[in-house]
Design a protein around this motif. Structure first.
Motif, short mmCIF file in Angstrom:
data_model
loop_
_atom_site.label_atom_id
_atom_site.label_comp_id
_atom_site.label_asym_id
_atom_site.label_seq_id
_atom_site.Cartn_x
_atom_site.Cartn_y
_atom_site.Cartn_z
N ASN A 120 80.37 -34.76 10.87
CA ASN A 120 81.33 -34.37 11.90
C ASN A 120 81.01 -35.08 13.20
O ASN A 120 79.84 -35.23 13.56
N SER A 121 82.04 -35.52 13.88
CA SER A 121 81.88 -36.23 15.14
C SER A 121 81.58 -35.25 16.26
O SER A 121 82.33 -34.30 16.48
N LEU A 122 80.47 -35.51 16.96
CA LEU A 122 80.08 -34.68 18.10
C LEU A 122 79.94 -35.59 19.32
O LEU A 122 79.65 -36.77 19.20
N GLU A 123 80.14 -34.99 20.47
CA GLU A 123 80.14 -35.76 21.70
C GLU A 123 79.50 -34.94 22.81
O GLU A 123 79.70 -33.73 22.88
N LEU A 124 78.74 -35.61 23.66
CA LEU A 124 78.29 -35.03 24.92
C LEU A 124 79.17 -35.67 25.97
O LEU A 124 79.30 -36.90 26.01
N ILE A 125 79.78 -34.85 26.82
CA ILE A 125 80.77 -35.37 27.77
C ILE A 125 80.63 -34.66 29.10
O ILE A 125 80.25 -33.49 29.15
#
Length: 155
Positions: A120-125
């Protein structure tokens, strides 16, 4: 590092109909292009994205397997070190080659990407304050390039 949820996504069959629906709910449109729209839940803290696609795309769109966690600007600058310390590998976004965090001036945010054990694609933003003089920039900029432009703009 993680302060909260920054974004979640929904696939939609008709972007304009969905924009009208979420505006009726009282949400503010933050940003859109021909296939996507983002609405603020809490400005500068959390939003959600709508992604238009055909029936197959709306059932299996990558946006159904992506969430982003809100972090501070300073934490994002240190995110690769943090991910490495917990033995998580950053991955390039889209067709970028670099795993380095980057700024999207036209959207007013910056991010870095990684995956969970199931892919699954995870992001810190994080939210990035962007002056009117720099909002036209659609390129993805490194933190070094971004900070140089900001410093040169306000000299």
């Amino acid at each position: 590092m993680i302060k909260g949820l920054y974004e979640a996504h929904l696939p939609v069959s008709n972007l304009q109909n969905s924009i009208e629906f979420y505006r009726k709910l009282g949400l503010d449109l933050a940003w859109c292009d021909e296939n996507t729209a983002f609405f603020w839940i809490e400005e500068g803290k959390s939003w959600f994205g709508l992604w238009e696609g055909n029936e197959y795309e709306t059932r299996y769109h990558p946006s159904l397997r992506h969430i982003a966690f809100r972090v501070s600007y300073e934490d994002l600058k240190e995110s690769l070190k943090w991910l490495d310390s917990i033995q998580v590998e950053a991955v390039p976004f889209g067709n970028r080659k670099s795993i380095e965090p980057f700024i999207r001036p036209h959207q007013g945010n910056a991010s870095v990407y990684f995956k969970d054990p199931d892919g699954n694609s995870l992001e810190l933003i994080c939210y990035v304050e962007v002056s009117n003089e720099l909002k036209h920039i659609t390129d993805k900029l490194s933190f070094v390039d971004w900070e140089e432009r900001v410093n040169n703009t306000f000299k």
